[in-house]
Write a protein that holds these residues in place. Structure first.
Motif, PDB file in Angstrom:
ATOM      1  N   SER A 267       0.852  -1.182   0.000  1.00 40.94           N
ATOM      2  CA  SER A 267       0.000   0.000   0.000  1.00 40.94           C
ATOM      3  C   SER A 267       0.888   1.232   0.000  1.00 40.94           C
ATOM      4  O   SER A 267       1.533   1.549   0.996  1.00 40.94           O
ATOM      5  CB  SER A 267      -0.908  -0.018   1.231  1.00 40.94           C
ATOM      6  N   ALA A 268       0.980   1.939  -1.142  1.00 41.15           N
ATOM      7  CA  ALA A 268       1.852   3.112  -1.259  1.00 41.15           C
ATOM      8  C   ALA A 268       1.274   4.068  -2.292  1.00 41.15           C
ATOM      9  O   ALA A 268       0.432   3.703  -3.122  1.00 41.15           O
ATOM     10  CB  ALA A 268       3.269   2.698  -1.637  1.00 41.15           C
ATOM     11  N   ASP A 269       1.749   5.341  -2.230  1.00 51.56           N
ATOM     12  CA  ASP A 269       1.288   6.384  -3.148  1.00 51.56           C
ATOM     13  C   ASP A 269       2.357   6.789  -4.151  1.00 51.56           C
ATOM     14  O   ASP A 269       2.038   7.259  -5.245  1.00 51.56           O
ATOM     15  CB  ASP A 269       0.869   7.629  -2.349  1.00 51.56           C
ATOM     16  N   ILE A 270       3.617   6.622  -3.758  1.00 48.03           N
ATOM     17  CA  ILE A 270       4.742   7.092  -4.577  1.00 48.03           C
ATOM     18  C   ILE A 270       5.746   5.963  -4.725  1.00 48.03           C
ATOM     19  O   ILE A 270       5.979   5.197  -3.783  1.00 48.03           O
ATOM     20  CB  ILE A 270       5.412   8.328  -3.937  1.00 48.03           C
ATOM     21  N   LEU A 271       6.338   5.882  -5.904  1.00 47.46           N
ATOM     22  CA  LEU A 271       7.353   4.870  -6.184  1.00 47.46           C
ATOM     23  C   LEU A 271       8.632   5.578  -6.603  1.00 47.46           C
ATOM     24  O   LEU A 271       8.647   6.306  -7.597  1.00 47.46           O
ATOM     25  CB  LEU A 271       6.867   3.948  -7.304  1.00 47.46           C
ATOM     26  N   LYS A 272       9.712   5.385  -5.831  1.00 48.36           N
ATOM     27  CA  LYS A 272      10.995   5.999  -6.149  1.00 48.36           C
ATOM     28  C   LYS A 272      11.880   4.952  -6.818  1.00 48.36           C
ATOM     29  O   LYS A 272      12.252   3.954  -6.209  1.00 48.36           O
ATOM     30  CB  LYS A 272      11.667   6.540  -4.893  1.00 48.36           C
ATOM     31  N   ILE A 273      12.214   5.202  -8.076  1.00 48.32           N
ATOM     32  CA  ILE A 273      13.041   4.265  -8.832  1.00 48.32           C
ATOM     33  C   ILE A 273      14.487   4.419  -8.381  1.00 48.32           C
ATOM     34  O   ILE A 273      15.016   5.532  -8.292  1.00 48.32           O
ATOM     35  CB  ILE A 273      12.918   4.514 -10.342  1.00 48.32           C
ATOM     36  N   ASP A 274      15.128   3.305  -8.102  1.00 47.35           N
ATOM     37  CA  ASP A 274      16.510   3.334  -7.621  1.00 47.35           C
ATOM     38  C   ASP A 274      17.405   4.039  -8.634  1.00 47.35           C
ATOM     39  O   ASP A 274      17.280   3.856  -9.853  1.00 47.35           O
ATOM     40  CB  ASP A 274      17.001   1.907  -7.382  1.00 47.35           C
ATOM     41  N   GLY A 275      18.341   4.840  -8.110  1.00 49.35           N
ATOM     42  CA  GLY A 275      19.190   5.645  -8.974  1.00 49.35           C
ATOM     43  C   GLY A 275      20.102   4.850  -9.883  1.00 49.35           C
ATOM     44  O   GLY A 275      20.575   5.374 -10.907  1.00 49.35           O
ATOM     45  N   SER A 276      20.380   3.593  -9.547  1.00 51.82           N
ATOM     46  CA  SER A 276      21.246   2.790 -10.405  1.00 51.82           C
ATOM     47  C   SER A 276      20.631   2.584 -11.778  1.00 51.82           C
ATOM     48  O   SER A 276      21.356   2.426 -12.771  1.00 51.82           O
ATOM     49  CB  SER A 276      21.530   1.443  -9.740  1.00 51.82           C
ATOM     50  N   PHE A 277      19.305   2.575 -11.875  1.00 53.36           N
ATOM     51  CA  PHE A 277      18.651   2.450 -13.172  1.00 53.36           C
ATOM     52  C   PHE A 277      18.636   3.788 -13.910  1.00 53.36           C
ATOM     53  O   PHE A 277      18.813   3.827 -15.132  1.00 53.36           O
ATOM     54  CB  PHE A 277      17.217   1.945 -12.994  1.00 53.36           C
ATOM     55  N   ILE A 278      18.397   4.876 -13.167  1.00 52.35           N
ATOM     56  CA  ILE A 278      18.331   6.195 -13.801  1.00 52.35           C
ATOM     57  C   ILE A 278      19.713   6.617 -14.311  1.00 52.35           C
ATOM     58  O   ILE A 278      19.832   7.200 -15.406  1.00 52.35           O
ATOM     59  CB  ILE A 278      17.773   7.235 -12.807  1.00 52.35           C
TER      60      ILE A 278
ATOM     61  N   LYS B 135      -1.923   3.618  -9.934  1.00 54.11           N
ATOM     62  CA  LYS B 135      -2.240   5.016  -9.628  1.00 54.11           C
ATOM     63  C   LYS B 135      -1.239   5.594  -8.625  1.00 54.11           C
ATOM     64  O   LYS B 135      -1.599   6.285  -7.677  1.00 54.11           O
ATOM     65  CB  LYS B 135      -3.670   5.138  -9.101  1.00 54.11           C
ATOM     66  N   MET B 136       0.033   5.277  -8.860  1.00 52.08           N
ATOM     67  CA  MET B 136       1.111   5.778  -8.019  1.00 52.08           C
ATOM     68  C   MET B 136       1.936   6.787  -8.814  1.00 52.08           C
ATOM     69  O   MET B 136       2.130   6.640 -10.018  1.00 52.08           O
ATOM     70  CB  MET B 136       2.015   4.615  -7.562  1.00 52.08           C
ATOM     71  N   GLN B 137       2.431   7.796  -8.115  1.00 54.07           N
ATOM     72  CA  GLN B 137       3.360   8.738  -8.727  1.00 54.07           C
ATOM     73  C   GLN B 137       4.774   8.170  -8.677  1.00 54.07           C
ATOM     74  O   GLN B 137       5.102   7.363  -7.811  1.00 54.07           O
ATOM     75  CB  GLN B 137       3.302  10.090  -8.009  1.00 54.07           C
ATOM     76  N   VAL B 138       5.608   8.614  -9.618  1.00 51.08           N
ATOM     77  CA  VAL B 138       6.949   8.061  -9.764  1.00 51.08           C
ATOM     78  C   VAL B 138       7.978   9.164  -9.564  1.00 51.08           C
ATOM     79  O   VAL B 138       7.826  10.281 -10.074  1.00 51.08           O
ATOM     80  CB  VAL B 138       7.137   7.403 -11.146  1.00 51.08           C
ATOM     81  N   VAL B 139       9.038   8.828  -8.805  1.00 51.30           N
ATOM     82  CA  VAL B 139      10.160   9.738  -8.572  1.00 51.30           C
ATOM     83  C   VAL B 139      11.410   9.093  -9.145  1.00 51.30           C
ATOM     84  O   VAL B 139      11.685   7.920  -8.886  1.00 51.30           O
ATOM     85  CB  VAL B 139      10.353  10.028  -7.070  1.00 51.30           C
ATOM     86  N   ALA B 140      12.171   9.861  -9.915  1.00 49.66           N
ATOM     87  CA  ALA B 140      13.438   9.383 -10.473  1.00 49.66           C
ATOM     88  C   ALA B 140      14.590   9.988  -9.674  1.00 49.66           C
ATOM     89  O   ALA B 140      14.693  11.212  -9.549  1.00 49.66           O
ATOM     90  CB  ALA B 140      13.557   9.766 -11.941  1.00 49.66           C
ATOM     91  N   GLU B 141      15.449   9.134  -9.101  1.00 50.07           N
ATOM     92  CA  GLU B 141      16.619   9.587  -8.361  1.00 50.07           C
ATOM     93  C   GLU B 141      17.815   9.741  -9.294  1.00 50.07           C
ATOM     94  O   GLU B 141      17.810   9.259 -10.425  1.00 50.07           O
ATOM     95  CB  GLU B 141      16.953   8.592  -7.238  1.00 50.07           C
ATOM     96  N   TYR B 142      18.848  10.425  -8.808  1.00 52.89           N
ATOM     97  CA  TYR B 142      20.131  10.570  -9.519  1.00 52.89           C
ATOM     98  C   TYR B 142      19.981  11.263 -10.880  1.00 52.89           C
ATOM     99  O   TYR B 142      20.641  10.894 -11.847  1.00 52.89           O
ATOM    100  CB  TYR B 142      20.793   9.202  -9.703  1.00 52.89           C
ATOM    101  N   VAL B 143      19.108  12.229 -10.957  1.00 54.87           N
ATOM    102  CA  VAL B 143      19.026  13.046 -12.183  1.00 54.87           C
ATOM    103  C   VAL B 143      20.104  14.112 -12.066  1.00 54.87           C
ATOM    104  O   VAL B 143      19.942  15.095 -11.333  1.00 54.87           O
ATOM    105  CB  VAL B 143      17.623  13.663 -12.339  1.00 54.87           C
ATOM    106  N   GLU B 144      21.214  13.942 -12.796  1.00 53.80           N
ATOM    107  CA  GLU B 144      22.403  14.767 -12.580  1.00 53.80           C
ATOM    108  C   GLU B 144      22.819  15.587 -13.793  1.00 53.80           C
ATOM    109  O   GLU B 144      23.804  16.311 -13.738  1.00 53.80           O
ATOM    110  CB  GLU B 144      23.568  13.874 -12.132  1.00 53.80           C
ATOM    111  N   ASN B 145      22.102  15.474 -14.923  1.00 53.18           N
ATOM    112  CA  ASN B 145      22.425  16.309 -16.090  1.00 53.18           C
ATOM    113  C   ASN B 145      21.160  16.500 -16.917  1.00 53.18           C
ATOM    114  O   ASN B 145      20.141  15.844 -16.705  1.00 53.18           O
ATOM    115  CB  ASN B 145      23.545  15.690 -16.932  1.00 53.18           C
TER     116      ASN B 145
END
Length: 742
Positions: free
Chosen positions: A662-673, A697-707
């Protein structure tokens, strides 16, 4: 597929296999019969149909009766007419039904299990063999008295004590005794083809330890020789070894097989041999001189041999079973039902080189005092079963006294296996009355060479090293050189624990905030924790959170972070209206039932709205107890807070597990990004995660966006939020106020 499901569901109904198989197998049973003529009447050496019908009622119960009736109608109606057919149906059904009913009265439970159980063997031999055969011949005698049967075709004569009646009674007795288990196994294999493997496994398991292929080959060759001598036609050159005297030599050979090879093997082999010998009786019974006497002696031999072989096989197989059970009991703890120290000593002696791991769980003693000894028993049983999944066949987990366990491993790649055991133990969660318990386990290990005369001293040394492992949090090698390094590691961990305690008491933590930017212009910040050292240095969570978890301080740290964040939000309410923050939770907090209530109290205390908080949980650590985690996360969501799954794609995180989270947001691990632009596989993984999140119906956060290039790729994928050095570096939480003002 649908037919197979339907077949498995209905195959035991009276109108399915029980109705069809008797008609197909009765001709086979009749073909196995062996008969001749003696003094104007028919004489059988073996009579199998009654054994076949007893096998059917044993497998299918009363549902077999319609099939038996149908089989008799098909066989007798075209040849004998209606009257004889009805007599035949009654003749077979009465003894089969009465004997089976009496058998069920005396064996009400598990009456249809496979042959070989000594108690059931005696019951079956009496009711289904002796009583059934006696009733069968008795009905024949009554029918002959009233003129229902042709005296020439009848199996009995007018004089019940006539040799022909005795020989036929022995034929029915032998045919039922040998045919019932023989046809029983055939029917079971037809009903369920997988029974072939079970039958083969049980047959091999009943053999005496030490039986070799050479012995089996020699036995088969000797049996084949005796059968060959018996089946050679009589002539002028016939010797004593080619007459019915040779028949007596069969018994010691079959008893040899009964004592060595087990009940299942010898009974089925003897049935086949008996059918062959009875079919070729003309080759070893002289047709002229005393044929009646020879026939009576041979028939008696078949009966006596069959009973003797069956009883010897059942008794010796039972003795082997009891002996094996006693040996297992000697090497098994009677309470825990696990291999004991004696078994460990034995198994070490079976291998020239072994690796020995020692598991110490000191908290079991405390838990056992609070919750009872059953907790300690079930914990040991469950963790042993959990570890067996990564062990090979001859590697085992052993029960030691108190709260210790031992694991014997093969020497090859034992260090890799020790690491796998350590990882698996850390993943193990023990549930007690719905409450997850995770006692800490200390692991030490060493390699040993057989023979070993100081096992008890060695276990004591391993116990000491396991105590050290409780503080180092990784397996300790007893034979590793350089104990100073281990001692230094222990001191370092203790020092970190002291720093944590001082930091909790004095508030020597620093909260950092990193911006998370939304594609629609909104944003929030993730709270990052740092610990201040004595000289002003900052420790990252990777260096102190494992120690905090080990010493039970992680929940207190989470509480401090939450309350400090809410204090900041209350203080900066006017300059940061509507601000939102994401707070990371450790496994200990997610596993606590009281945590949602504590959050509610703090929100009311600092007058902060629940929607302003996002709680991030790392699935690889916190959601191993999915039921309790879902209860905690659902309570937070009902309160109005949002829940985010951090580092999705690593550790335990999987699509299957996500279905129940049960969650609202999904943070994708930075190793994939990080590799999004260079790895098509990572791109497809991220794309599939986004699709799954939209379905949930979850929002997605991308980590390690560096450029900028990564930012454009993330935008094309339709990801909702971005986090990384391009968006913003971590900065002290207090600096947000000055940033807003500037």
């Amino acid at each position: 597929m649908h037919f197979a499901t339907w077949y498995n569901k209905h195959k035991n109904n009276w109108w399915a296999l029980p109705l069809i198989l008797p008609a197909l197998m009765l001709p086979l049973a009749v073909w196995f019969n062996a008969n001749t003529l003696m003094e104007g009447g028919r004489v059988f050496l073996i009579y199998m149909p009654l054994g076949l019908m007893s096998a059917f009622v044993l497998v299918f119960g009363w549902a077999a009766l319609p099939g038996i009736v149908l089989a008799l109608l098909i066989r007798y109606l075209p040849m004998k007419g209606e009257l004889v057919t009805m007599l035949a149906v009654a003749h077979f059904l009465i003894p089969v039904s009465l004997s089976f009913a009496a058998y069920r009265v005396f064996v009400p439970r598990r009456h249809a299990v496979a042959f070989g159980v000594i108690a059931l063997t005696l019951q079956r031999m009496f009711w289904l063999v002796l009583v059934s055969s006696t009733l069968f011949l008795f009905i024949y005698q009554i029918g002959l008295f009233f003129g229902w049967y042709d005296p020439f075709l009848s199996m009995v004569s007018e004089n019940p004590l006539h040799p022909r009646t005795l020989i036929n009674f022995q034929a029915v007795l032998v045919g039922t005794l040998t045919g019932m288990p023989f046809f029983y196994f055939i029917i079971r294999m037809i009903r369920n083809p997988h029974f072939v493997f079970s039958f083969w496994s049980r047959m091999r398991g009943q053999a005496q330890n030490g039986v070799t292929k050479t012995e089996v080959t020699l036995w088969i060759a000797l049996v084949a020789l005796l059968i060959n001598l018996l089946l050679l036609p009589l002539g002028d050159s016939t010797s004593i070894f080619r007459t019915d005297y040779t028949l007596t030599l069969i018994l010691p050979v079959m008893l040899w097989g009964a004592m060595r090879f087990g009940f299942l093997f010898i009974t089925n082999i003897w049935t086949i041999i008996l059918i062959i010998l009875c079919s070729g009786f003309n080759n070893y019974l002289p047709p002229d001189m005393g044929f009646q006497l020879h026939l009576a002696i041979a028939s008696s031999c078949y009966a006596i041999f069959s009973i003797t072989i069956f009883m010897m096989a059942a008794v010796t197989t039972r003795q082997r079973f009891l002996h094996a059970k006693a040996r297992r009991a000697a090497f098994t703890d009677p309470i825990i039902q696990m291999p004991n120290l004696r078994a460990l000593n034995r198994d070490i002696g079976r291998h020239p080189w072994s690796a020995l791991a020692f598991l110490r769980i000191p908290e079991l003693e405390l838990l056992g005092r609070n919750y009872g000894v059953l907790l300690r028993i079930q914990y040991k049983q469950q963790i042993a079963e959990y570890l067996r999944k990564i062990l090979i066949a001859d590697e085992k987990v052993y029960h030691l006294s108190g709260h210790d366990l031992a694991v014997r491993l093969n020497y090859e790649s034992h260090e890799t296996k020790i690491e796998a055991i350590d990882r698996r133990i850390k993943q193990f969660r023990f549930m007690w009355d719905g409450m997850p318990l995770q006692p800490q386990v200390g692991i030490s290990y060493c390699y040993v060479r057989h023979p070993i005369s100081h096992l008890y001293l060695l276990l004591g040394e391993l116990s000491t090293m396991a105590e050290l492992s409780l503080t180092t949090y990784h397996p300790e090698n007893l034979q590793q050189q350089g104990s100073n390094q281990v001692q230094n590691a222990v001191k370092s961990k203790v020092a970190m624990m002291n720093r944590l305690q001082i930091a909790l008491d004095g508030g020597n933590f620093l909260l950092m905030a990193q911006r998370i930017e939304g594609m629609r212009g909104d944003s929030y910040h993730e709270i990052l924790l740092r610990m201040q050292g004595d000289n002003g240095e900052l420790f990252t969570p990777d260096s102190f959170l494992p120690v905090a978890h080990e010493f039970g301080l992680s929940s207190r740290i989470d509480h401090w972070v939450l309350e400090s964040t809410l204090q900041f939000m209350d203080k900066g309410r006017e300059r940061l209206p509507g601000c939102r923050f994401a707070i990371n939770l450790t496994p200990a907090s997610v596993s606590r039932m009281q945590f949602p209530a504590e959050v509610k109290i703090l929100l009311e205390k600092y007058n902060v709205e629940p929607w302003q908080l996002v709680f991030e949980v790392t699935e690889s650590n916190s959601l191993t107890n999915l039921e309790q985690a879902n209860m905690t996360l659902t309570a937070l969501q009902r309160m109005g807070c949002r829940v985010a799954i951090d580092d999705f794609g690593t550790g335990y995180a999987s699509y299957a597990r996500l279905k129940n989270i049960s969650a609202d947001i999904l943070k994708i691990d930075g190793s994939f990004i990080r590799n999004l632009l260079t790895s098509s596989l990572d791109y497809q993984i991220v794309e599939s995660i986004c699709q799954l999140a939209r379905m949930k119906k979850m929002q997605v956060v991308a980590e390690y966006v560096e450029n900028e290039a990564l930012k454009e790729a993330v935008q094309r994928l339709g990801i909702d939020y971005m986090q990384g050095y391009l968006i913003g570096y971590p900065q002290p939480l207090e600096s947000l106020l000055s940033t807003i003002e500037s």
